[in-house]
Structure formats: structure tokens, C-alpha cells
Design a protein around this motif. Structure first.
Motif, short mmCIF file in Angstrom:
data_model
loop_
_atom_site.label_atom_id
_atom_site.label_comp_id
_atom_site.label_asym_id
_atom_site.label_seq_id
_atom_site.Cartn_x
_atom_site.Cartn_y
_atom_site.Cartn_z
N ASP A 40 3.75 -2.19 3.78
CA ASP A 40 2.82 -2.92 2.92
C ASP A 40 1.44 -2.28 2.89
O ASP A 40 0.81 -2.18 1.83
N ARG A 41 0.96 -1.82 4.06
CA ARG A 41 -0.35 -1.14 4.10
C ARG A 41 -0.31 0.14 3.29
O ARG A 41 -1.26 0.47 2.57
N LYS A 44 -0.39 -0.75 -0.49
CA LYS A 44 -1.74 -1.17 -0.89
C LYS A 44 -2.68 0.02 -0.98
O LYS A 44 -3.46 0.13 -1.92
N SER A 48 -4.37 1.59 -4.48
CA SER A 48 -5.83 1.56 -4.62
C SER A 48 -6.39 2.91 -5.08
O SER A 48 -7.55 2.98 -5.48
#
Length: 91
Positions: A40-41, A44, A48
Motif C-alpha cells: 500500500d505504501r 501511494k 503521488s
């Protein structure tokens, strides 16, 4: 679900011609939370980026998550298969 309940449920699903893998994946996924959070990190961080390099992606964190989940799922299903009553299908 305790260990005896899931073993019985997996066995019943197999006997009824149903694939228990989705149920077992849902049961095993919380055990791989660290890998899930890592993936998930990565997603993200990747989303970005404005000019994201297509060579950079989250393939490796995803592979680690899938490997963790499959390491939990596979023995639970294999032990429920007919012919594996003594611990190994191939013996």
C-alpha cells in the motif's frame, strides 16, 4: 474461525466441488499485514509521482505479499485433499 472449523469447512467445500482458496486467502491475508502495508505504501508513493517512470512500479512488494499469502494458503488446502491423510500425497 478456529483451526478445526476451517479444516472442516475446507474439506466440505472440496467434497462439494467448490474451490476453498478465496475463503482461505481472506483468512490468511491478515497474517501478511506487514507485506500488505508495504505494498500500500508503494502504491501511494507511485501514484503521488507526477512524471512516474514506467520502469518503477510495485511489482516486488506485490510479489512479497502474494508469496506470504500463498505460503499460508497452500498447506491448509493441501492437507484437506483426499489422499493426504498421512501427511503427504507423494509418499
Amino acid at each position: 474461525m478456529n483451526s478445526e472449523n476451517y479444516k472442516t469447512e475446507i474439506h466440505n467445500m472440496i467434497e462439494n466441488g467448490k474451490d476453498p482458496k478465496d475463503m482461505v486467502i481472506q483468512m490468511c491475508r491478515p497474517q501478511c499485514k506487514w507485506y500488505d502495508d508495504k505494498y500500500d505504501r508503494c502504491v501511494k508513493a507511485f501514484l503521488s509521482l507526477k512524471n512516474a517512470d514506467p520502469e518503477k512500479n510495485c511489482m516486488y512488494p506485490y510479489r512479497d505479499l502474494v508469496t506470504c499469502v500463498e505460503a499460508c494458503v497452500q498447506p491448509k488446502i493441501q492437507h484437506a485433499l483426499r489422499g493426504n491423510e498421512h501427511g503427504s500425497i507423494f509418499s
